[in-house]
Write a protein that holds these residues in place. Structure first.
Motif, short mmCIF file in Angstrom:
data_model
loop_
_atom_site.label_atom_id
_atom_site.label_comp_id
_atom_site.label_asym_id
_atom_site.label_seq_id
_atom_site.Cartn_x
_atom_site.Cartn_y
_atom_site.Cartn_z
N ARG A 104 -47.50 93.16 -1.11
CA ARG A 104 -47.90 93.43 -2.48
C ARG A 104 -47.43 92.31 -3.41
N ASN A 105 -48.24 92.02 -4.41
CA ASN A 105 -47.82 91.12 -5.49
C ASN A 105 -47.08 91.97 -6.52
N THR A 107 -54.71 88.83 -14.76
CA THR A 107 -56.06 88.69 -14.22
C THR A 107 -55.96 88.61 -12.70
N GLN A 108 -57.09 88.48 -12.04
CA GLN A 108 -57.09 88.30 -10.59
C GLN A 108 -56.41 86.99 -10.20
N GLN A 109 -56.41 86.02 -11.10
CA GLN A 109 -55.93 84.69 -10.76
C GLN A 109 -54.46 84.46 -11.07
N ILE A 141 -47.14 83.54 -13.05
CA ILE A 141 -46.94 84.04 -11.69
C ILE A 141 -48.30 84.06 -11.01
N GLU A 142 -48.35 83.56 -9.79
CA GLU A 142 -49.61 83.51 -9.06
C GLU A 142 -49.59 84.50 -7.90
N GLN A 148 -42.81 83.83 -7.48
CA GLN A 148 -41.88 82.93 -8.15
C GLN A 148 -42.35 82.68 -9.57
N LEU A 149 -41.40 82.23 -10.40
CA LEU A 149 -41.68 81.96 -11.81
C LEU A 149 -42.01 80.48 -11.97
N ASN A 150 -43.20 80.21 -12.47
CA ASN A 150 -43.62 78.84 -12.76
C ASN A 150 -43.68 78.64 -14.26
#
Length: 514
Positions: A399-400, A475-477, A504-505, A510-512
Protein backbone atom coordinates in the motif's frame (compact mmCIF):
# COMPACT_ATOMS: atom_id res chain seq x y z
CA UNK A 1 -24.59 31.79 1.10
CA UNK A 2 -21.26 30.25 0.18
CA UNK A 3 -19.47 29.91 -3.11
CA UNK A 4 -15.79 29.48 -3.79
CA UNK A 5 -15.75 33.13 -4.87
CA UNK A 6 -18.08 34.77 -2.42
CA UNK A 7 -17.09 33.11 0.85
CA UNK A 8 -14.32 35.58 1.54
CA UNK A 9 -15.12 38.30 -0.98
CA UNK A 10 -18.50 39.26 0.44
CA UNK A 11 -18.81 37.46 3.73
CA UNK A 12 -21.87 39.21 5.10
CA UNK A 13 -24.25 36.77 3.41
CA UNK A 14 -22.90 34.03 5.63
CA UNK A 15 -24.17 35.67 8.75
CA UNK A 16 -20.84 34.73 10.33
CA UNK A 17 -18.09 36.56 8.45
CA UNK A 18 -19.11 40.09 9.23
CA UNK A 19 -16.32 40.14 11.78
CA UNK A 20 -13.65 39.95 9.05
CA UNK A 21 -12.91 43.64 9.32
CA UNK A 22 -13.95 44.12 12.89
CA UNK A 23 -11.52 44.93 15.66
CA UNK A 24 -10.80 41.92 17.87
CA UNK A 25 -12.72 41.82 21.11
CA UNK A 26 -12.58 39.64 24.17
CA UNK A 27 -14.65 36.49 23.77
CA UNK A 28 -16.79 37.31 26.78
CA UNK A 29 -17.99 40.49 25.09
CA UNK A 30 -18.96 38.90 21.77
CA UNK A 31 -22.59 37.78 22.02
CA UNK A 32 -25.11 37.85 19.21
CA UNK A 33 -28.74 38.74 19.88
CA UNK A 34 -30.40 36.04 21.95
CA UNK A 35 -33.16 35.64 19.37
CA UNK A 36 -30.86 33.86 16.87
CA UNK A 37 -30.81 30.06 17.35
CA UNK A 38 -28.01 29.49 14.78
CA UNK A 39 -25.11 30.99 16.70
CA UNK A 40 -23.12 27.75 16.42
CA UNK A 41 -23.18 27.81 12.64
CA UNK A 42 -23.52 24.80 10.38
CA UNK A 43 -21.34 21.89 9.30
CA UNK A 44 -21.29 18.80 7.13
CA UNK A 45 -19.29 15.62 7.24
CA UNK A 46 -18.77 11.96 6.42
CA UNK A 47 -19.05 12.25 2.61
CA UNK A 48 -19.85 9.11 0.64
CA UNK A 49 -20.50 8.77 -3.10
CA UNK A 50 -24.22 9.22 -2.58
CA UNK A 51 -24.54 11.09 0.69
CA UNK A 52 -23.32 13.36 3.44
CA UNK A 53 -24.30 14.41 6.95
CA UNK A 54 -25.64 17.93 7.54
CA UNK A 55 -25.32 19.32 11.06
CA UNK A 56 -26.41 22.22 13.20
CA UNK A 57 -27.11 22.76 16.86
CA UNK A 58 -29.53 25.39 18.10
CA UNK A 59 -28.23 27.79 20.73
CA UNK A 60 -29.49 31.26 21.58
CA UNK A 61 -26.85 31.71 24.30
CA UNK A 62 -23.78 29.56 23.51
CA UNK A 63 -22.08 30.24 26.85
CA UNK A 64 -25.05 29.37 29.08
CA UNK A 65 -23.45 27.49 31.97
CA UNK A 66 -25.93 24.62 31.90
CA UNK A 67 -24.62 23.67 28.44
CA UNK A 68 -28.05 23.89 26.83
CA UNK A 69 -27.37 27.05 24.86
CA UNK A 70 -30.22 29.09 26.26
CA UNK A 71 -32.77 26.96 24.46
CA UNK A 72 -36.22 26.15 25.85
CA UNK A 73 -36.83 22.71 27.33
CA UNK A 74 -38.93 21.57 24.37
CA UNK A 75 -38.48 19.98 20.98
CA UNK A 76 -37.97 22.40 18.10
CA UNK A 77 -38.74 21.57 14.43
CA UNK A 78 -35.81 22.40 12.16
CA UNK A 79 -36.33 22.61 8.42
CA UNK A 80 -33.42 21.97 6.09
CA UNK A 81 -32.84 22.22 2.37
CA UNK A 82 -30.11 21.13 -0.01
CA UNK A 83 -29.49 22.90 -3.31
CA UNK A 84 -27.17 22.71 -6.29
CA UNK A 85 -26.54 26.45 -6.22
CA UNK A 86 -25.67 28.96 -3.53
CA UNK A 87 -28.79 30.98 -4.30
CA UNK A 88 -31.03 27.97 -3.49
CA UNK A 89 -32.89 28.33 -6.79
CA UNK A 90 -32.42 24.62 -7.54
CA UNK A 91 -33.35 22.86 -4.32
CA UNK A 92 -33.01 19.06 -4.67
CA UNK A 93 -33.95 17.96 -1.14
CA UNK A 94 -35.77 19.42 1.82
CA UNK A 95 -37.18 18.07 5.04
CA UNK A 96 -37.69 18.57 8.75
CA UNK A 97 -35.79 17.20 11.73
CA UNK A 98 -36.63 17.59 15.39
CA UNK A 99 -34.02 19.21 17.64
CA UNK A 100 -34.57 17.73 21.09
CA UNK A 101 -33.34 19.06 24.43
CA UNK A 102 -31.97 15.66 25.44
CA UNK A 103 -29.57 15.94 22.46
CA UNK A 104 -28.70 19.59 23.22
CA UNK A 105 -30.94 20.59 20.27
CA UNK A 106 -28.45 19.14 17.79
CA UNK A 107 -29.54 17.99 14.33
CA UNK A 108 -27.90 15.32 12.16
CA UNK A 109 -29.42 14.96 8.68
CA UNK A 110 -28.01 11.79 7.12
CA UNK A 111 -28.61 12.06 3.37
CA UNK A 112 -28.51 9.31 0.74
CA UNK A 113 -29.24 9.13 -2.99
CA UNK A 114 -27.20 12.18 -3.99
CA UNK A 115 -25.00 12.48 -7.06
CA UNK A 116 -21.38 11.33 -6.63
CA UNK A 117 -18.60 13.89 -6.84
CA UNK A 118 -21.06 16.78 -6.60
CA UNK A 119 -21.06 20.16 -4.88
CA UNK A 120 -24.12 21.12 -2.86
CA UNK A 121 -25.24 23.98 -0.62
CA UNK A 122 -27.40 23.64 2.48
CA UNK A 123 -29.12 25.68 5.18
CA UNK A 124 -31.58 25.34 8.05
CA UNK A 125 -34.62 27.24 9.33
CA UNK A 126 -35.99 27.27 12.90
CA UNK A 127 -37.86 29.65 15.19
CA UNK A 128 -38.42 32.01 12.26
CA UNK A 129 -34.69 32.34 11.53
CA UNK A 130 -32.54 31.09 8.65
CA UNK A 131 -29.08 29.70 9.32
CA UNK A 132 -25.88 30.61 7.50
CA UNK A 133 -25.43 28.48 4.40
CA UNK A 134 -22.80 25.81 4.03
CA UNK A 135 -21.05 24.18 1.12
CA UNK A 136 -20.48 20.44 0.98
CA UNK A 137 -19.37 17.73 -1.42
CA UNK A 138 -20.08 14.07 -1.99
CA UNK A 139 -17.21 11.69 -2.65
CA UNK A 140 -16.45 10.59 -6.22
CA UNK A 141 -18.03 7.36 -7.42
CA UNK A 142 -16.13 4.09 -6.88
CA UNK A 143 -13.60 3.59 -9.65
CA UNK A 144 -13.13 7.32 -10.30
CA UNK A 145 -9.44 8.00 -10.92
CA UNK A 146 -9.51 11.52 -12.34
CA UNK A 147 -10.88 13.42 -9.34
CA UNK A 148 -8.10 14.83 -7.12
CA UNK A 149 -8.56 15.14 -3.36
CA UNK A 150 -7.71 18.49 -1.81
CA UNK A 151 -7.37 17.64 1.87
CA UNK A 152 -6.55 19.88 4.84
CA UNK A 153 -5.89 18.54 8.32
CA UNK A 154 -5.02 19.92 11.74
CA UNK A 155 -5.44 19.22 15.46
CA UNK A 156 -5.39 20.66 18.97
CA UNK A 157 -7.55 23.77 19.31
CA UNK A 158 -7.19 25.25 22.79
CA UNK A 159 -9.61 28.19 23.10
CA UNK A 160 -7.66 29.91 25.87
CA UNK A 161 -4.31 29.64 24.07
CA UNK A 162 -5.11 31.82 21.07
CA UNK A 163 -7.31 32.88 18.18
CA UNK A 164 -8.57 30.34 15.70
CA UNK A 165 -7.04 32.12 12.68
CA UNK A 166 -5.60 28.82 11.32
CA UNK A 167 -9.21 27.71 10.74
CA UNK A 168 -9.80 30.85 8.67
CA UNK A 169 -6.66 30.35 6.62
CA UNK A 170 -7.55 26.70 6.07
CA UNK A 171 -11.01 27.70 4.85
CA UNK A 172 -9.46 30.19 2.42
CA UNK A 173 -7.78 27.25 0.65
CA UNK A 174 -11.27 25.88 -0.13
CA UNK A 175 -10.47 22.19 0.50
CA UNK A 176 -12.63 19.29 -0.58
CA UNK A 177 -12.33 17.65 2.83
CA UNK A 178 -11.11 18.65 6.31
CA UNK A 179 -9.75 16.05 8.73
CA UNK A 180 -9.47 16.96 12.40
CA UNK A 181 -7.10 14.61 14.23
CA UNK A 182 -7.89 15.15 17.88
CA UNK A 183 -8.19 17.61 20.77
CA UNK A 184 -10.99 19.60 19.18
CA UNK A 185 -11.57 21.00 22.68
CA UNK A 186 -9.51 21.07 25.86
CA UNK A 187 -11.14 19.90 29.07
CA UNK A 188 -8.94 22.06 31.30
CA UNK A 189 -10.17 24.72 33.67
CA UNK A 190 -9.10 28.35 33.45
CA UNK A 191 -5.48 29.31 32.78
CA UNK A 192 -3.87 32.02 34.88
CA UNK A 193 -3.07 34.20 31.86
CA UNK A 194 -5.35 33.18 28.97
CA UNK A 195 -5.28 34.82 25.56
CA UNK A 196 -9.07 34.42 25.50
CA UNK A 197 -11.48 33.78 28.34
CA UNK A 198 -13.37 30.51 28.15
CA UNK A 199 -16.72 29.90 29.78
CA UNK A 200 -17.05 27.34 32.55
CA UNK A 201 -14.41 25.44 34.49
CA UNK A 202 -12.90 22.02 33.90
CA UNK A 203 -15.18 19.73 31.90
CA UNK A 204 -16.37 17.00 34.24
CA UNK A 205 -19.98 16.42 33.22
CA UNK A 206 -22.30 16.66 30.23
CA UNK A 207 -23.10 20.33 30.82
CA UNK A 208 -19.40 21.20 30.89
CA UNK A 209 -18.52 19.38 27.68
CA UNK A 210 -21.55 20.79 25.88
CA UNK A 211 -20.59 24.31 26.93
CA UNK A 212 -16.98 23.90 25.79
CA UNK A 213 -18.04 22.59 22.38
CA UNK A 214 -20.57 25.42 22.01
CA UNK A 215 -17.98 28.09 22.68
CA UNK A 216 -15.69 26.56 20.05
CA UNK A 217 -18.50 26.35 17.50
CA UNK A 218 -19.53 29.98 18.20
CA UNK A 219 -16.10 31.22 17.09
CA UNK A 220 -16.40 32.91 13.64
CA UNK A 221 -13.17 31.41 12.27
CA UNK A 222 -14.27 27.94 13.33
CA UNK A 223 -17.59 28.51 11.60
CA UNK A 224 -15.86 29.48 8.35
CA UNK A 225 -13.88 26.25 8.29
CA UNK A 226 -16.89 24.12 9.11
CA UNK A 227 -19.04 25.78 6.45
CA UNK A 228 -16.63 25.53 3.52
CA UNK A 229 -16.28 21.73 3.22
CA UNK A 230 -17.25 18.41 4.84
CA UNK A 231 -15.31 17.38 7.95
CA UNK A 232 -14.21 14.02 9.31
CA UNK A 233 -13.09 13.88 12.93
CA UNK A 234 -11.36 11.66 15.47
CA UNK A 235 -10.63 12.45 19.09
CA UNK A 236 -7.49 12.39 21.20
CA UNK A 237 -7.11 12.72 24.96
CA UNK A 238 -8.25 16.29 25.72
CA UNK A 239 -11.64 15.69 24.11
CA UNK A 240 -12.23 13.62 27.26
CA UNK A 241 -9.34 13.93 29.78
CA UNK A 242 -5.60 14.43 29.44
CA UNK A 243 -3.66 11.19 28.87
CA UNK A 244 -6.54 8.76 29.38
CA UNK A 245 -5.86 5.22 28.22
CA UNK A 246 -8.75 2.83 27.68
CA UNK A 247 -10.74 2.71 30.90
CA UNK A 248 -7.97 4.34 32.96
CA UNK A 249 -7.93 8.11 33.63
CA UNK A 250 -4.82 10.18 34.21
CA UNK A 251 -5.85 11.12 37.74
CA UNK A 252 -7.70 8.95 40.26
CA UNK A 253 -11.23 9.59 39.14
CA UNK A 254 -13.79 7.05 40.42
CA UNK A 255 -16.58 8.06 38.00
CA UNK A 256 -14.29 8.12 34.93
CA UNK A 257 -16.54 5.99 32.72
CA UNK A 258 -19.41 8.30 33.61
CA UNK A 259 -17.26 11.27 32.64
CA UNK A 260 -16.21 9.51 29.43
CA UNK A 261 -19.85 8.81 28.55
CA UNK A 262 -20.67 12.50 29.01
CA UNK A 263 -17.74 13.52 26.80
CA UNK A 264 -18.73 11.00 24.12
CA UNK A 265 -22.33 12.25 24.16
CA UNK A 266 -21.28 15.88 23.76
CA UNK A 267 -18.77 14.93 21.04
CA UNK A 268 -21.47 13.23 18.99
CA UNK A 269 -23.93 16.08 19.52
CA UNK A 270 -21.44 18.64 18.24
CA UNK A 271 -19.91 16.81 15.28
CA UNK A 272 -21.33 15.96 11.82
CA UNK A 273 -21.21 12.23 12.49
CA UNK A 274 -23.44 9.42 11.26
CA UNK A 275 -25.84 7.37 13.38
CA UNK A 276 -23.22 4.61 13.31
CA UNK A 277 -21.11 6.79 15.59
CA UNK A 278 -23.85 7.47 18.12
CA UNK A 279 -22.48 6.56 21.56
CA UNK A 280 -23.69 3.76 23.75
CA UNK A 281 -22.82 5.10 27.18
CA UNK A 282 -19.03 5.10 27.52
CA UNK A 283 -18.53 3.32 24.16
CA UNK A 284 -18.43 4.91 20.72
CA UNK A 285 -17.03 3.28 17.58
CA UNK A 286 -15.10 6.05 15.89
CA UNK A 287 -12.82 4.08 13.54
CA UNK A 288 -14.12 4.08 9.97
CA UNK A 289 -13.03 4.71 6.37
CA UNK A 290 -13.84 7.52 3.94
CA UNK A 291 -13.33 6.62 0.28
CA UNK A 292 -12.50 9.19 -2.40
CA UNK A 293 -12.96 7.29 -5.65
CA UNK A 294 -9.87 5.28 -6.55
CA UNK A 295 -7.54 8.09 -5.50
CA UNK A 296 -7.57 7.69 -1.73
CA UNK A 297 -8.98 5.87 1.27
CA UNK A 298 -8.85 7.75 4.56
CA UNK A 299 -8.85 5.31 7.47
CA UNK A 300 -9.69 7.14 10.70
CA UNK A 301 -8.25 5.47 13.79
CA UNK A 302 -8.95 5.64 17.53
CA UNK A 303 -5.71 5.30 19.53
CA UNK A 304 -7.32 6.08 22.91
CA UNK A 305 -10.36 3.96 23.64
CA UNK A 306 -8.84 0.50 23.21
CA UNK A 307 -5.16 0.94 24.08
CA UNK A 308 -3.27 -0.91 26.79
CA UNK A 309 -1.98 1.11 29.72
CA UNK A 310 1.29 3.00 29.28
CA UNK A 311 4.41 0.85 29.27
CA UNK A 312 6.59 0.49 32.37
CA UNK A 313 5.32 3.44 34.40
CA UNK A 314 1.56 3.18 33.91
CA UNK A 315 1.57 6.92 33.18
CA UNK A 316 2.34 8.82 29.99
CA UNK A 317 5.89 10.10 29.73
CA UNK A 318 9.36 9.34 28.45
CA UNK A 319 10.92 5.95 29.11
CA UNK A 320 14.43 4.69 28.43
CA UNK A 321 15.66 1.77 26.34
CA UNK A 322 15.48 -0.45 29.44
CA UNK A 323 11.67 -0.30 29.30
CA UNK A 324 11.18 -3.74 27.78
CA UNK A 325 7.43 -3.69 28.40
CA UNK A 326 6.93 -1.58 25.30
CA UNK A 327 8.09 -4.54 23.18
CA UNK A 328 5.58 -7.00 24.68
CA UNK A 329 4.08 -8.92 21.73
CA UNK A 330 0.46 -8.58 22.80
CA UNK A 331 0.52 -4.85 23.55
CA UNK A 332 -1.84 -2.85 21.38
CA UNK A 333 -2.66 0.80 20.85
CA UNK A 334 -5.69 0.08 18.64
CA UNK A 335 -7.21 -2.98 20.29
CA UNK A 336 -7.53 -6.35 18.56
CA UNK A 337 -10.85 -5.63 16.83
CA UNK A 338 -9.65 -2.34 15.34
CA UNK A 339 -6.32 -3.87 14.27
CA UNK A 340 -8.20 -6.65 12.47
CA UNK A 341 -10.52 -4.12 10.84
CA UNK A 342 -7.62 -1.96 9.63
CA UNK A 343 -5.71 -4.97 8.28
CA UNK A 344 -8.77 -5.93 6.23
CA UNK A 345 -9.20 -2.39 4.92
CA UNK A 346 -5.58 -2.27 3.78
CA UNK A 347 -5.74 -5.73 2.24
CA UNK A 348 -8.90 -4.93 0.26
CA UNK A 349 -7.87 -1.41 -0.78
CA UNK A 350 -7.64 -0.61 -4.47
CA UNK A 351 -7.00 3.11 -4.03
CA UNK A 352 -3.73 4.74 -5.01
CA UNK A 353 -3.27 6.17 -1.49
CA UNK A 354 -4.20 4.84 1.93
CA UNK A 355 -4.21 7.61 4.50
CA UNK A 356 -4.20 6.75 8.21
CA UNK A 357 -5.72 9.59 10.21
CA UNK A 358 -4.67 9.15 13.82
CA UNK A 359 -3.42 10.96 16.89
CA UNK A 360 0.11 10.21 18.14
CA UNK A 361 3.63 9.79 16.67
CA UNK A 362 3.90 6.49 14.78
CA UNK A 363 7.55 6.88 13.80
CA UNK A 364 10.19 5.90 16.31
CA UNK A 365 11.44 9.07 17.98
CA UNK A 366 14.36 9.50 20.37
CA UNK A 367 13.42 12.59 22.38
CA UNK A 368 16.61 12.69 24.48
CA UNK A 369 19.29 15.08 23.29
CA UNK A 370 22.83 13.74 23.25
CA UNK A 371 23.80 10.49 24.95
CA UNK A 372 21.09 8.11 25.99
CA UNK A 373 17.69 7.54 24.46
CA UNK A 374 14.19 8.40 25.55
CA UNK A 375 10.92 7.31 23.96
CA UNK A 376 7.37 8.50 24.52
CA UNK A 377 5.27 5.65 25.86
CA UNK A 378 2.14 7.56 24.81
CA UNK A 379 2.89 7.22 21.09
CA UNK A 380 3.43 4.06 19.06
CA UNK A 381 6.93 3.77 20.60
CA UNK A 382 5.09 2.49 23.67
CA UNK A 383 3.36 -0.17 21.54
CA UNK A 384 6.14 -1.49 19.32
CA UNK A 385 4.46 -4.80 18.46
CA UNK A 386 1.31 -2.97 17.42
CA UNK A 387 3.39 -0.74 15.13
CA UNK A 388 5.24 -3.72 13.71
CA UNK A 389 1.98 -5.45 12.83
CA UNK A 390 0.80 -2.34 11.01
CA UNK A 391 4.02 -1.76 9.06
CA UNK A 392 4.09 -5.46 8.13
CA UNK A 393 0.57 -5.17 6.70
CA UNK A 394 1.44 -2.03 4.74
CA UNK A 395 4.51 -3.80 3.38
CA UNK A 396 2.77 -7.10 2.58
CA UNK A 397 -0.17 -5.46 0.81
CA UNK A 398 2.08 -2.96 -1.00
CA UNK A 399 0.00 0.00 0.00
CA UNK A 400 1.02 3.61 -0.60
CA UNK A 401 0.44 4.53 3.03
CA UNK A 402 0.68 8.04 4.46
CA UNK A 403 0.13 8.50 8.19
CA UNK A 404 -1.59 11.74 9.22
CA UNK A 405 -0.85 12.62 12.85
CA UNK A 406 -1.65 15.37 15.38
CA UNK A 407 -1.02 15.78 19.13
CA UNK A 408 2.48 17.30 19.42
CA UNK A 409 1.72 20.98 18.59
CA UNK A 410 4.35 21.23 15.85
CA UNK A 411 4.88 20.21 12.24
CA UNK A 412 7.00 17.12 11.52
CA UNK A 413 7.53 14.90 8.49
CA UNK A 414 9.43 11.66 8.22
CA UNK A 415 9.62 8.15 6.87
CA UNK A 416 8.20 5.08 8.64
CA UNK A 417 10.63 2.16 8.71
CA UNK A 418 9.68 -1.49 8.43
CA UNK A 419 11.83 -2.33 11.46
CA UNK A 420 13.55 0.31 13.57
CA UNK A 421 15.78 -2.33 15.16
CA UNK A 422 17.47 -2.72 11.76
CA UNK A 423 19.51 0.36 10.71
CA UNK A 424 19.22 -0.75 7.07
CA UNK A 425 15.45 -1.19 7.23
CA UNK A 426 13.60 0.27 4.27
CA UNK A 427 10.83 2.85 4.49
CA UNK A 428 7.29 1.54 4.04
CA UNK A 429 5.27 4.72 4.62
CA UNK A 430 5.49 8.46 5.17
CA UNK A 431 4.24 10.26 8.27
CA UNK A 432 2.96 13.85 8.17
CA UNK A 433 2.44 15.44 11.59
CA UNK A 434 0.33 18.58 11.76
CA UNK A 435 0.88 21.29 14.31
CA UNK A 436 -1.91 22.66 16.47
CA UNK A 437 -4.53 25.33 15.78
CA UNK A 438 -3.59 27.23 18.95
CA UNK A 439 -2.21 24.87 21.61
CA UNK A 440 1.17 25.91 23.06
CA UNK A 441 0.84 29.52 21.90
CA UNK A 442 2.77 31.09 19.06
CA UNK A 443 5.75 28.75 19.02
CA UNK A 444 8.92 29.22 16.96
CA UNK A 445 10.00 28.11 13.50
CA UNK A 446 12.94 26.30 15.10
CA UNK A 447 13.96 25.60 18.68
CA UNK A 448 17.53 25.36 20.08
CA UNK A 449 17.41 21.54 20.11
CA UNK A 450 15.62 21.10 16.76
CA UNK A 451 18.70 20.20 14.76
CA UNK A 452 19.92 17.85 17.47
CA UNK A 453 16.64 15.92 17.35
CA UNK A 454 16.72 15.76 13.55
CA UNK A 455 20.33 14.52 13.60
CA UNK A 456 19.51 11.81 16.14
CA UNK A 457 16.44 10.70 14.17
CA UNK A 458 17.65 10.66 10.54
CA UNK A 459 14.36 9.29 9.22
CA UNK A 460 12.73 12.56 10.33
CA UNK A 461 13.13 15.15 7.58
CA UNK A 462 11.26 18.29 8.64
CA UNK A 463 10.20 20.36 11.64
CA UNK A 464 8.40 23.66 12.19
CA UNK A 465 7.16 24.81 15.58
CA UNK A 466 4.52 27.38 14.66
CA UNK A 467 0.72 26.92 14.70
CA UNK A 468 -1.22 26.09 11.53
CA UNK A 469 -2.37 23.13 9.45
CA UNK A 470 -1.34 20.90 6.55
CA UNK A 471 -2.84 20.93 3.07
CA UNK A 472 -2.37 18.18 0.54
CA UNK A 473 -3.43 17.49 -3.03
CA UNK A 474 -3.68 13.83 -3.96
CA UNK A 475 -3.83 12.49 -7.52
CA UNK A 476 -2.98 9.17 -9.15
CA UNK A 477 0.48 10.55 -9.90
CA UNK A 478 1.56 12.22 -6.64
CA UNK A 479 0.71 13.66 -3.24
CA UNK A 480 1.76 17.30 -2.92
CA UNK A 481 2.04 18.49 0.70
CA UNK A 482 2.36 22.01 2.12
CA UNK A 483 2.95 22.68 5.81
CA UNK A 484 1.15 25.94 6.54
CA UNK A 485 2.30 28.03 9.48
CA UNK A 486 1.28 31.27 11.19
CA UNK A 487 3.68 33.55 13.04
CA UNK A 488 1.21 34.17 15.85
CA UNK A 489 -2.16 33.18 17.26
CA UNK A 490 -2.05 35.32 20.38
CA UNK A 491 -3.39 38.06 18.11
CA UNK A 492 -6.00 37.43 15.39
CA UNK A 493 -5.71 37.45 11.59
CA UNK A 494 -2.05 36.53 11.10
CA UNK A 495 -1.26 35.47 7.51
CA UNK A 496 -0.26 31.89 6.74
CA UNK A 497 2.96 30.93 5.00
CA UNK A 498 4.34 27.67 3.66
CA UNK A 499 7.11 26.47 5.97
CA UNK A 500 7.81 23.28 4.03
CA UNK A 501 6.66 21.51 0.86
CA UNK A 502 7.12 17.91 -0.22
CA UNK A 503 6.05 15.52 -2.95
CA UNK A 504 5.36 11.83 -2.37
CA UNK A 505 5.18 9.47 -5.32
CA UNK A 506 3.31 6.14 -5.48
CA UNK A 507 5.63 3.21 -4.86
CA UNK A 508 8.29 5.44 -3.26
CA UNK A 509 7.59 6.00 0.46
CA UNK A 510 9.89 8.96 0.88
CA UNK A 511 9.70 12.74 1.13
CA UNK A 512 10.93 14.63 -1.91
CA UNK A 513 11.35 18.42 -1.67
CA UNK A 514 8.76 20.14 -3.84
Amino acid sequence: MITRRSLFAGGASLGLTAALGAAPVRAAARRAPLSDPFQLGVASGEPSPDGVVLWTRLAMDPVALDGLGGMPARAVPVQWELARDDGFRHVVRRGTEIARPEAAHSVHVELEGLDPGAEYFYRFRAEGKISPAGRTLTAPAPGTRSRALNLSFTSCADYQAGWFTPYRRMAEDQPDLVAFLGDYIYEYGDYKYPVRDQAGGECLDLAGYRLRHAQHKADPDSQLAHAIAPWVVVWDDHDIENAWAGDVPEQPDPPFLQRRAAAFQAYYENMPLRRAQKPDGAALRLHRSIRWGEVANLHLLDTRQYRDLYACTGRSGTVGPDCLDRFAPNRTILGQEQETWLDARLKDSRATWDLLGQQVFLMEMDWTNGEGKGYSNEGWDGYVASRNRLTAAIDAYRRNAVVLTGDVHSHWAGEVKRDYADPESRSVAVELVTTSVTSAGNGLDEYPNTQVLLNENPHVKFFNGRRGYVRARLTQQEMKVDFRSLSRVTEPYAPAYTSGSFVIEPGRPQLNPA
